[in-house]
Design an enzyme around this catalytic site. Structure first.
Site, PDB file in Angstrom:
ATOM      1  N   ASP A  60       0.819  -1.210   0.000  1.00 50.10           N
ATOM      2  CA  ASP A  60       0.000   0.000   0.000  1.00 50.10           C
ATOM      3  C   ASP A  60       0.857   1.266   0.000  1.00 50.10           C
ATOM      4  O   ASP A  60       1.830   1.370   0.747  1.00 50.10           O
ATOM      5  CB  ASP A  60      -0.887   0.032   1.250  1.00 50.10           C
ATOM      6  CG  ASP A  60      -1.781  -1.191   1.367  1.00 50.10           C
ATOM      7  OD1 ASP A  60      -1.302  -2.312   1.150  1.00 50.10           O
ATOM      8  OD2 ASP A  60      -2.964  -1.016   1.714  1.00 50.10           O
ATOM      9  N   HIS A  62      -1.045   4.613  -0.489  1.00 46.67           N
ATOM     10  CA  HIS A  62      -2.042   5.489   0.139  1.00 46.67           C
ATOM     11  C   HIS A  62      -1.703   6.977   0.078  1.00 46.67           C
ATOM     12  O   HIS A  62      -1.736   7.683   1.082  1.00 46.67           O
ATOM     13  CB  HIS A  62      -2.271   5.067   1.589  1.00 46.67           C
ATOM     14  CG  HIS A  62      -3.208   3.900   1.720  1.00 46.67           C
ATOM     15  ND1 HIS A  62      -4.463   3.880   1.156  1.00 46.67           N
ATOM     16  CD2 HIS A  62      -3.053   2.697   2.339  1.00 46.67           C
ATOM     17  CE1 HIS A  62      -5.048   2.724   1.424  1.00 46.67           C
ATOM     18  NE2 HIS A  62      -4.213   1.977   2.123  1.00 46.67           N
ATOM     19  N   ASP A  97      -3.823  -0.037  -3.748  1.00 52.48           N
ATOM     20  CA  ASP A  97      -4.021   1.021  -2.753  1.00 52.48           C
ATOM     21  C   ASP A  97      -3.011   2.146  -2.933  1.00 52.48           C
ATOM     22  O   ASP A  97      -2.263   2.511  -2.034  1.00 52.48           O
ATOM     23  CB  ASP A  97      -3.963   0.448  -1.330  1.00 52.48           C
ATOM     24  CG  ASP A  97      -5.232  -0.311  -0.973  1.00 52.48           C
ATOM     25  OD1 ASP A  97      -6.072  -0.507  -1.868  1.00 52.48           O
ATOM     26  OD2 ASP A  97      -5.389  -0.714   0.192  1.00 52.48           O
ATOM     27  N   ASN A 129      -8.345  -2.572  -2.979  1.00 55.49           N
ATOM     28  CA  ASN A 129      -9.737  -2.251  -2.653  1.00 55.49           C
ATOM     29  C   ASN A 129     -10.008  -0.748  -2.682  1.00 55.49           C
ATOM     30  O   ASN A 129     -11.155  -0.323  -2.869  1.00 55.49           O
ATOM     31  CB  ASN A 129     -10.124  -2.835  -1.293  1.00 55.49           C
ATOM     32  CG  ASN A 129      -9.334  -2.232  -0.153  1.00 55.49           C
ATOM     33  OD1 ASN A 129      -8.100  -2.284  -0.142  1.00 55.49           O
ATOM     34  ND2 ASN A 129     -10.017  -1.675   0.835  1.00 55.49           N
ATOM     35  N   HIS A 130      -8.966   0.082  -2.561  1.00 54.07           N
ATOM     36  CA  HIS A 130      -9.168   1.528  -2.645  1.00 54.07           C
ATOM     37  C   HIS A 130      -9.206   2.029  -4.080  1.00 54.07           C
ATOM     38  O   HIS A 130      -9.473   3.216  -4.306  1.00 54.07           O
ATOM     39  CB  HIS A 130      -8.096   2.269  -1.839  1.00 54.07           C
ATOM     40  CG  HIS A 130      -8.366   2.272  -0.373  1.00 54.07           C
ATOM     41  ND1 HIS A 130      -8.994   3.316   0.274  1.00 54.07           N
ATOM     42  CD2 HIS A 130      -8.134   1.328   0.574  1.00 54.07           C
ATOM     43  CE1 HIS A 130      -9.128   3.025   1.561  1.00 54.07           C
ATOM     44  NE2 HIS A 130      -8.608   1.821   1.760  1.00 54.07           N
ATOM     45  N   HIS A 242      -2.745  -4.741   1.926  1.00 53.01           N
ATOM     46  CA  HIS A 242      -4.093  -4.553   2.456  1.00 53.01           C
ATOM     47  C   HIS A 242      -4.169  -4.313   3.957  1.00 53.01           C
ATOM     48  O   HIS A 242      -5.194  -3.852   4.445  1.00 53.01           O
ATOM     49  CB  HIS A 242      -4.952  -5.763   2.077  1.00 53.01           C
ATOM     50  CG  HIS A 242      -6.433  -5.606   2.314  1.00 53.01           C
ATOM     51  ND1 HIS A 242      -7.126  -4.450   2.002  1.00 53.01           N
ATOM     52  CD2 HIS A 242      -7.352  -6.460   2.816  1.00 53.01           C
ATOM     53  CE1 HIS A 242      -8.403  -4.616   2.289  1.00 53.01           C
ATOM     54  NE2 HIS A 242      -8.570  -5.828   2.791  1.00 53.01           N
TER      55      HIS A 242
END
Length: 333
Positions: A60, A62, A97, A129-130, A242
């Protein structure tokens, strides 16, 4: 290779945009051009991305743009007269992500997209999932687009659906199950397998599967299911992202499953580290850890010391720009 994309890549590595919260001043036309080219590049990949080592596996991000650049800097080749950027020296598999939470999601996704455009075989981009509209509408990416472009333009950009569809579930038995996922997949809920790949989490002392009550979707899976899947797929290790790991990585099921997280200080109060997994040409794995930054170790001076931007003006860069490969004797990975 298009001069536009090289210039677009170059400005992402400029010091004034690479520390703190200073944003790159994108125009709508250049963002649209990159999105269109990225979509075409991603269409050429199958739903199951297959890449041979050596490779760097990234978790990730982010929206933590400076930390994404710091991650690349771990692989800069500074031992030569003409330093080479870490974006050029390795192959990378990103586990999704890229957006949400952090303040510079657009820079993160634009950078990985332009790298995919320029080096389609060196960069694998997996959906997280983002990278689903209902999620990034709520957790920061859409708000960032609104702040930067206004409501109407943000809505148009947000509706682009570009990436592939980590976790395991009861719906995967063979690699062909993943290959058969049809893209584009706008509504993830229509594919139970895709839901599990994006949302499922491991749980200690669990046998089989159970509903994932924390996420509200998909399942928890136990060690027994990891063992079964590794055997049926004839693999030694499952690498996923995740979940935030305090040290940047964590193991499950006797090291048959590994979680990688590449956003340091994701929870400032916990000051977590970040990590990437490096797999060499023989399949040997090693971990590189990225420590959190504090105010003392940020800023342009620190950036220049860490990144050594001379590679952007070197003959090595110019050669790569012209020929699509590093000069003889400078190839890595």
């Amino acid at each position: 290779m298009s001069e536009f994309y090289w210039k677009f890549l170059h400005k992402h590595l400029a010091p004034k945009y690479s520390t703190g919260d200073k944003r790159i001043g994108y125009t709508l036309s250049e963002v649209a051009q990159v999105l269109g080219a990225a979509k075409e590049a991603l269409k050429k990949d199958n739903s199951l991305i297959e890449m041979n080592p050596p490779i760097v596996i990234v978790g990730d991000i982010h929206g933590q743009y400076y930390d994404l650049l710091r991650m690349f800097s771990l692989f800069n080749d500074k031992d030569r007269n003409e330093p080479v950027s870490g974006t050029l020296t390795q192959k990378y598999l990103f586990l999704g992500d890229y957006v949400d939470r952090g303040s510079r999601s657009l820079e993160c996704i634009m950078l990985v997209f332009v790298l995919k455009i320029l080096f389609p075989k060196k960069y694998g981009l997996v959906r997280g999932n983002h990278e689903c509209r209902p999620i990034n509408r709520v957790y920061g990416f859409f708000d960032e687009l609104q702040d930067r472009f206004g409501n109407e333009e943000a809505e148009a950009l947000w509706k682009e659906d570009l990436l592939h569809a980590r976790g395991i579930g009861p719906n995967i038995h063979t690699f062909d199950d993943i290959r058969q996922i049809q893209r584009p997949l706008d509504d993830i809920s229509t594919s139970p397998l895709a839901m599990d790949l994006l949302w499922a989490d491991p749980m200690i002392d669990l046998i089989g599967f159970m509903p994932n009550q924390v996420r509200g979707v998909s399942v928890y899976f136990g060690e027994s299911e990891v063992v079964k899947l590794c055997k049926s797929l004839n693999i030694d290790l499952i690498v996923r992202a995740h979940q935030m790991m305090q040290n940047g990585y964590g193991f499950f099921c006797g090291r048959k499953l590994m979680t990688i997280f590449t956003a340091p200080r994701y929870f400032p109060e916990r000051n977590n580290k970040a990590a990437v997994l490096v797999v060499d040409e023989n399949g040997k794995c090693s971990i590189k850890v990225l420590l959190p930054c504090d105010e003392i170790n940020t800023g342009e001076k620190a950036f220049r010391k860490e990144f050594d931007l001379s590679y952007m003006d070197s003959s090595s860069y110019q050669f790569y720009k012209t020929n699509g490969k590093l000069p003889k004797g400078r190839r890595k990975g």
